[in-house]
Design a protein around this motif. Structure first.
Motif, PDB file in Angstrom:
ATOM      1  N   LEU A   1      -3.341 -14.913   0.406  1.00  0.00           N
ATOM      2  CA  LEU A   1      -2.471 -14.460  -0.673  1.00  0.00           C
ATOM      3  C   LEU A   1      -1.916 -13.047  -0.488  1.00  0.00           C
ATOM      4  CD1 LEU A   1      -4.420 -15.945  -3.709  1.00  0.00           C
ATOM      5  CD2 LEU A   1      -2.538 -16.958  -2.419  1.00  0.00           C
ATOM      6  N   ALA A   2      -2.630 -12.218   0.270  1.00  0.00           N
ATOM      7  CA  ALA A   2      -2.159 -10.846   0.513  1.00  0.00           C
ATOM      8  C   ALA A   2      -2.279 -10.536   2.002  1.00  0.00           C
ATOM      9  CB  ALA A   2      -2.992  -9.851  -0.293  1.00  0.00           C
ATOM     10  N   ASN A   3      -1.329  -9.788   2.510  1.00  0.00           N
ATOM     11  CA  ASN A   3      -1.411  -9.284   3.877  1.00  0.00           C
ATOM     12  C   ASN A   3      -2.124  -7.935   3.777  1.00  0.00           C
ATOM     13  OD1 ASN A   3      -1.087  -8.086   6.350  1.00  0.00           O
ATOM     14  ND2 ASN A   3       1.091  -8.545   6.526  1.00  0.00           N
ATOM     15  N   THR A   4      -3.443  -7.941   3.956  1.00  0.00           N
ATOM     16  CA  THR A   4      -4.245  -6.757   3.664  1.00  0.00           C
ATOM     17  C   THR A   4      -3.996  -5.591   4.619  1.00  0.00           C
ATOM     18  OG1 THR A   4      -6.116  -7.721   4.869  1.00  0.00           O
ATOM     19  CG2 THR A   4      -6.049  -8.064   2.486  1.00  0.00           C
ATOM     20  N   VAL A   5      -3.206  -5.793   5.653  1.00  0.00           N
ATOM     21  CA  VAL A   5      -2.824  -4.677   6.515  1.00  0.00           C
ATOM     22  C   VAL A   5      -1.864  -3.758   5.765  1.00  0.00           C
ATOM     23  CG1 VAL A   5      -1.635  -4.029   8.653  1.00  0.00           C
ATOM     24  CG2 VAL A   5      -3.179  -6.003   8.632  1.00  0.00           C
ATOM     25  N   ILE A   6      -0.936  -4.343   5.002  1.00  0.00           N
ATOM     26  CA  ILE A   6       0.074  -3.539   4.306  1.00  0.00           C
ATOM     27  C   ILE A   6       0.036  -3.689   2.786  1.00  0.00           C
ATOM     28  CG2 ILE A   6       1.647  -3.500   6.284  1.00  0.00           C
ATOM     29  CD1 ILE A   6       3.292  -5.685   4.818  1.00  0.00           C
ATOM     30  N   GLU A   7      -0.760  -4.621   2.261  1.00  0.00           N
ATOM     31  CA  GLU A   7      -0.794  -4.870   0.821  1.00  0.00           C
ATOM     32  C   GLU A   7      -2.198  -4.698   0.259  1.00  0.00           C
ATOM     33  OE1 GLU A   7       2.636  -8.276   0.261  1.00  0.00           O
ATOM     34  OE2 GLU A   7       0.670  -8.927   0.958  1.00  0.00           O
ATOM     35  N   SER A   8      -2.253  -4.264  -0.982  1.00  0.00           N
ATOM     36  CA  SER A   8      -3.510  -4.259  -1.716  1.00  0.00           C
ATOM     37  C   SER A   8      -3.381  -5.304  -2.824  1.00  0.00           C
ATOM     38  CB  SER A   8      -3.799  -2.868  -2.289  1.00  0.00           C
ATOM     39  OG  SER A   8      -2.777  -2.479  -3.180  1.00  0.00           O
ATOM     40  N   TYR A   9      -4.502  -5.697  -3.392  1.00  0.00           N
ATOM     41  CA  TYR A   9      -4.456  -6.676  -4.462  1.00  0.00           C
ATOM     42  C   TYR A   9      -5.512  -6.358  -5.507  1.00  0.00           C
ATOM     43  CZ  TYR A   9      -8.486  -8.774  -2.132  1.00  0.00           C
ATOM     44  OH  TYR A   9      -9.722  -8.975  -1.558  1.00  0.00           O
ATOM     45  N   ARG A  10      -5.266  -6.875  -6.708  1.00  0.00           N
ATOM     46  CA  ARG A  10      -6.204  -6.735  -7.817  1.00  0.00           C
ATOM     47  C   ARG A  10      -6.301  -8.089  -8.493  1.00  0.00           C
ATOM     48  NH1 ARG A  10      -5.023  -5.759 -13.173  1.00  0.00           N
ATOM     49  NH2 ARG A  10      -2.880  -5.180 -12.629  1.00  0.00           N
TER      50      ARG A  10
ATOM     51  N   LYS B   1       0.838  -1.197   0.000  1.00  0.00           N
ATOM     52  CA  LYS B   1       0.000   0.000   0.000  1.00  0.00           C
ATOM     53  C   LYS B   1       0.873   1.247   0.000  1.00  0.00           C
ATOM     54  CE  LYS B   1      -4.009  -2.011   2.279  1.00  0.00           C
ATOM     55  NZ  LYS B   1      -4.883  -2.009   3.458  1.00  0.00           N
ATOM     56  N   THR B   2       0.311   2.333  -0.516  1.00  0.00           N
ATOM     57  CA  THR B   2       0.999   3.622  -0.505  1.00  0.00           C
ATOM     58  C   THR B   2       1.337   3.992   0.934  1.00  0.00           C
ATOM     59  OG1 THR B   2      -0.235   4.296  -2.456  1.00  0.00           O
ATOM     60  CG2 THR B   2       0.793   6.039  -1.170  1.00  0.00           C
ATOM     61  N   GLY B   3       2.545   4.463   1.146  1.00  0.00           N
ATOM     62  CA  GLY B   3       2.979   4.860   2.484  1.00  0.00           C
ATOM     63  C   GLY B   3       3.732   3.776   3.230  1.00  0.00           C
TER      64      GLY B   3
ATOM     65  N   VAL C   1      10.361   3.049  -7.437  1.00  0.00           N
ATOM     66  CA  VAL C   1      10.096   1.651  -7.779  1.00  0.00           C
ATOM     67  C   VAL C   1       9.313   1.034  -6.630  1.00  0.00           C
ATOM     68  CG1 VAL C   1      11.117  -0.625  -8.237  1.00  0.00           C
ATOM     69  CG2 VAL C   1      12.219   1.435  -9.136  1.00  0.00           C
ATOM     70  N   ARG C   2       8.246   0.327  -6.958  1.00  0.00           N
ATOM     71  CA  ARG C   2       7.473  -0.434  -5.978  1.00  0.00           C
ATOM     72  C   ARG C   2       7.533  -1.896  -6.394  1.00  0.00           C
ATOM     73  NH1 ARG C   2       6.453   1.968  -1.406  1.00  0.00           N
ATOM     74  NH2 ARG C   2       4.462   0.973  -1.112  1.00  0.00           N
ATOM     75  N   GLN C   3       7.959  -2.742  -5.501  1.00  0.00           N
ATOM     76  CA  GLN C   3       8.085  -4.184  -5.745  1.00  0.00           C
ATOM     77  C   GLN C   3       6.758  -4.849  -5.401  1.00  0.00           C
ATOM     78  OE1 GLN C   3      10.988  -5.795  -6.697  1.00  0.00           O
ATOM     79  NE2 GLN C   3      10.292  -7.861  -6.449  1.00  0.00           N
TER      80      GLN C   3
END
Length: 76
Positions: A63-72, A10-12, A36-38
């Motif tokens: 599949l995603a740690n939704t605390v710090i990651e977003s997914y599509r 996520k941003t930030g 760059v965002r990995q």
């Protein structure tokens, strides 16, 4: 059925891998890279009839740690 899940920080959220890639690109002479965002891509082979809601549940639970990651999700 196939689906592709794109997971990004996520941003930030600090991205040390992205910073390392940016630094390496600069060292190779690619000076125009500002950030760059990995991330990661997960490809799923699913049974016919699997819903996008089910894929979303997979992302939320594993599949995603939704605390710090977003997914599509991209259904192919």
């Amino acid at each position: 059925m196939k689906a592709r899940v794109h997971v990004m920080l996520k941003t930030g959220v600090l991205d040390p891998q992205g910073a390392a890639v940016k630094h390496a690109l600069g060292s190779l002479g690619f000076d125009g890279v500002q950030d760059v965002r990995q991330g990661k891509v997960i490809e799923l082979e699913l049974a016919d009839g699997t819903t996008e809601a089910t894929i979303g549940e997979m992302c939320e639970k594993l599949l995603a740690n939704t605390v710090i990651e977003s997914y599509r999700v991209e259904v192919l």
